[in-house]
Design a protein around this motif. Structure first.
Motif, PDB file in Angstrom:
ATOM      1  N   ALA A 153      23.970   6.264 -53.198  1.00 23.49           N
ATOM      2  CA  ALA A 153      25.074   5.536 -52.438  1.00 23.49           C
ATOM      3  C   ALA A 153      26.369   5.550 -53.420  1.00 23.49           C
ATOM      4  N   THR A 154      27.431   5.114 -52.798  1.00 23.64           N
ATOM      5  CA  THR A 154      28.671   4.662 -53.730  1.00 23.64           C
ATOM      6  C   THR A 154      28.784   3.230 -54.038  1.00 23.64           C
ATOM      7  N   THR A 202      32.986  -5.007 -59.277  1.00 22.66           N
ATOM      8  CA  THR A 202      34.405  -5.803 -58.460  1.00 22.66           C
ATOM      9  C   THR A 202      35.605  -4.605 -58.380  1.00 22.66           C
ATOM     10  N   GLU A 203      36.257  -5.233 -57.530  1.00 20.99           N
ATOM     11  CA  GLU A 203      37.523  -4.339 -57.332  1.00 20.99           C
ATOM     12  C   GLU A 203      38.314  -4.038 -58.495  1.00 20.99           C
ATOM     13  N   VAL A 258      33.817   0.775 -58.543  1.00 26.00           N
ATOM     14  CA  VAL A 258      33.718   0.739 -57.179  1.00 26.00           C
ATOM     15  C   VAL A 258      34.404   1.973 -56.528  1.00 26.00           C
ATOM     16  N   GLY A 259      33.427   2.863 -55.712  1.00 27.88           N
ATOM     17  CA  GLY A 259      34.269   3.697 -55.094  1.00 27.88           C
ATOM     18  C   GLY A 259      33.503   5.239 -55.886  1.00 27.88           C
ATOM     19  N   ARG A 270      30.031  -0.316 -54.429  1.00 28.79           N
ATOM     20  CA  ARG A 270      30.507  -1.082 -53.600  1.00 28.79           C
ATOM     21  C   ARG A 270      30.869  -2.441 -54.283  1.00 28.79           C
ATOM     22  N   PRO A 271      32.053  -3.302 -53.654  1.00 31.05           N
ATOM     23  CA  PRO A 271      32.202  -4.398 -54.625  1.00 31.05           C
ATOM     24  C   PRO A 271      30.716  -5.402 -54.143  1.00 31.05           C
ATOM     25  N   ASN A 272      30.689  -6.157 -55.370  1.00 34.41           N
ATOM     26  CA  ASN A 272      29.490  -7.134 -55.467  1.00 34.41           C
ATOM     27  C   ASN A 272      27.959  -6.536 -55.144  1.00 34.41           C
ATOM     28  N   MET A 273      28.026  -5.106 -55.716  1.00 30.87           N
ATOM     29  CA  MET A 273      26.745  -4.502 -55.935  1.00 30.87           C
ATOM     30  C   MET A 273      26.370  -5.282 -57.437  1.00 30.87           C
ATOM     31  N   ASN A 308      21.440   5.278 -49.284  1.00 33.55           N
ATOM     32  CA  ASN A 308      21.807   3.828 -49.527  1.00 33.55           C
ATOM     33  C   ASN A 308      21.688   3.107 -50.906  1.00 33.55           C
ATOM     34  N   THR A 361      24.392  -5.552 -51.294  1.00 32.00           N
ATOM     35  CA  THR A 361      25.741  -6.386 -52.019  1.00 32.00           C
ATOM     36  C   THR A 361      25.596  -7.876 -52.105  1.00 32.00           C
TER      37      THR A 361
END
Ligand SMILES: [Mn+2]
Length: 493
Positions: free
Chosen positions: A414-415, A455-456, A344-345, A417-420, A410, A209
């Motif tokens: 992976a899932t 991002t979220e 995200v998620g 995530r914000p700011n990947m 990872n 991230t």
């Protein structure tokens, strides 16, 4: 290139055959003390200090060595331009100001940078050694570097003695710097091999991230790249007029990257016509024909070493033909579906699955898939990969294929995530001799690649400023091609 045989042979043989006392007396005196702006990036350096604390906390009882790397030989006595190891750049913030044969050492809360002593004015190596500053230009002194980094800077020769003093298990990022490895071996330093592999993995995983500052750097790299793509369109009339038009495409982008940034972050793929169906087309020496598509996969890299990675496929004439339009729209729809899934998620694989679902459906519709899209998409099918063989996404950052040493759980598993920050780059490749597709599809290769930050509030496309839709591309190209034609006629008049 200037012949430095005199200097290097002198330093290698240690006999200094061309040294004279008279020359030495003259060369070691009367150099003014200069204090130039070395171009250190304060933000990068401050962020690196935070990263070092995070990393050291993961390895509390060991000494970590992150070498900068060694100059790589192209041939004989010619080396490539030095590019530091990404982990070293990430943990120092030095970017292009990094020197070869340095080593960042982290021991608990303490960081020390070991590096070659500068061969500056006043030393004999200044002019007798090929790496002396008479030959290579002035470099920051150790004191200046220490002030900039707020980290002690010491001569590399003192590394083994320092490690002996600390007396803890030592982990070194493997396969980065033969010179540092030799130094440790000669000093009989006991290196923890398994721990060293874990260190390499940790360095890649800590970049999965990005901070907002890093995203900002990548936006800058993207913006330079966007201007580079415009330069390429303007150069297309010239590309058509010469026998190696792909070189014109490659050169136009490189010019922008070198002038406004540090360099290109990886070798560009400039591929016209059927060459675009060769995934790793790196010769870039083919013809660019007026009715071809031209695929350019290229990204500018900043002085901080953050890079963009963008692909566009454009009609050389400024207008897509019907079949080019059909294939392009399928890839664009796949890209849009993939970006919409970059949420995200959700699993990191979702954008890829979304892209290949669209492509398999289109291939079925065109009668190219020998089975249904659903059968092809099943685990034991996968026939669509004949025309879309690669992954849709990879992480992007300091490396174009950033974080590649991360553990599978990872990365691909992976899932999001914000700011990947990762690419979305579906394509369709119909090779010229592919008898399984209708004749009019043969020799068409299309890829569209954008740089996405999760991002979220949903995916943000950093490269959205570069036209993507057929209508946008044709409209964007028109004035650039006009200008390119005018420049070409002026040049040849
Ligand atoms: Mn890519």
């Amino acid at each position: 290139m200037t012949d430095e045989n005199l200097a290097t042979s002198a330093s290698r043989t240690r006999t200094h055959p061309r040294r004279t006392d008279a020359l030495s007396a003259l060369m070691t005196e009367d150099w003014a003390a200069t204090q130039p702006d070395w171009g250190f990036n304060r933000d990068a350096i401050e962020l690196a200090a935070v990263r070092r604390r995070e990393l050291a906390a993961q390895f509390p009882d060991t000494v970590l060595i992150i070498p900068s790397g060694s100059a790589k030989v192209r041939s004989n006595d010619v080396t490539y331009v030095f590019r530091p190891h990404t982990g070293f750049a990430h943990l120092t913030g030095l970017g292009v100001r990094s020197d070869p044969d340095s080593a960042l050492v982290l021991a608990g809360g303490e960081a020390v940078l070991f590096q070659r002593e500068p061969m500056g004015p006043g030393t004999e190596a200044f002019y007798l050694d090929g790496a002396g500053e008479y030959w290579t230009g002035r470099r920051p002194s150790m004191a200046e570097l220490q002030t900039a980094l707020n980290v002690p800077v010491r001569p590399i020769e003192g590394l083994v003695e320092y490690l002996t003093g600390v007396g803890r298990s030592v982990q070194v990022v493997p396969n980065v710097a033969p010179a540092v490895d030799r130094l440790l071996a000669a000093g009989a330093v006991n290196v923890d091999e398994a721990g060293s592999d874990a260190l390499a993995t940790a360095l890649d995983e800590m970049r999965l991230t990005k901070t907002l500052w890093e995203v900002g750097e990548m936006q800058k790299a993207v913006d330079v790249s966007i201007r580079g793509f415009a330069d390429v369109v303007q150069a297309l009339p010239k590309a058509v007029s010469v026998s190696r038009g792909e070189r014109v495409v490659e050169w136009a982008f490189l010019g922008r990257a070198r002038i406004e940034a540090n360099d290109i972050g990886y070798g560009s793929t400039a591929a016209a016509g059927e060459n675009a169906t060769t995934l790793h087309w790196d010769a870039c020496d083919g013809l660019v024909r007026a009715n071809d598509l031209v695929l350019l996969d290229a990204g500018a890299e900043l002085e901080t070493l953050y890079t963009a990675d963008i692909t566009r496929t454009m009609p050389v004439s400024g207008r897509f033909s019907d079949v080019q339009r059909l294939v392009y729209q399928a890839v664009l729809d796949a890209a849009d579906a993939a970006i919409a899934a970059a949420v995200v998620g959700r699993p990191f694989q979702d954008p890829h699955d979304a892209a290949v679902t669209v492509l398999a459906e289109r291939l079925e519709e065109w009668g190219i898939l020998p089975v249904t899209a659903a059968e092809s998409l099943s685990d034991d099918g996968q026939q669509h990969r004949r025309w879309m063989p690669h992954a849709t996404s990879h992480h992007l950052g300091l490396d174009v294929h950033d974080c590649a040493g991360s553990r599978p759980e990872n990365y691909r598993g992976a899932t999001i995530r914000p700011n990947m920050v990762f690419t979305v780059e579906p394509g369709l490749y119909f090779q010229a001799d592919d008898l399984s597709v209708p004749a009019e599809f043969r020799g068409i290769g299309v890829r569209i690649e954008d740089d996405i930050v999760a991002t979220e509030d949903g995916p943000v496309n950093l490269s959205a400023g570069l036209p993507r839709t057929i209508a946008e591309i044709e409209e964007w190209m028109h004035p650039l091609l006009e200008r390119g034609r005018a420049l070409l006629s002026t040049a040849t008049a």
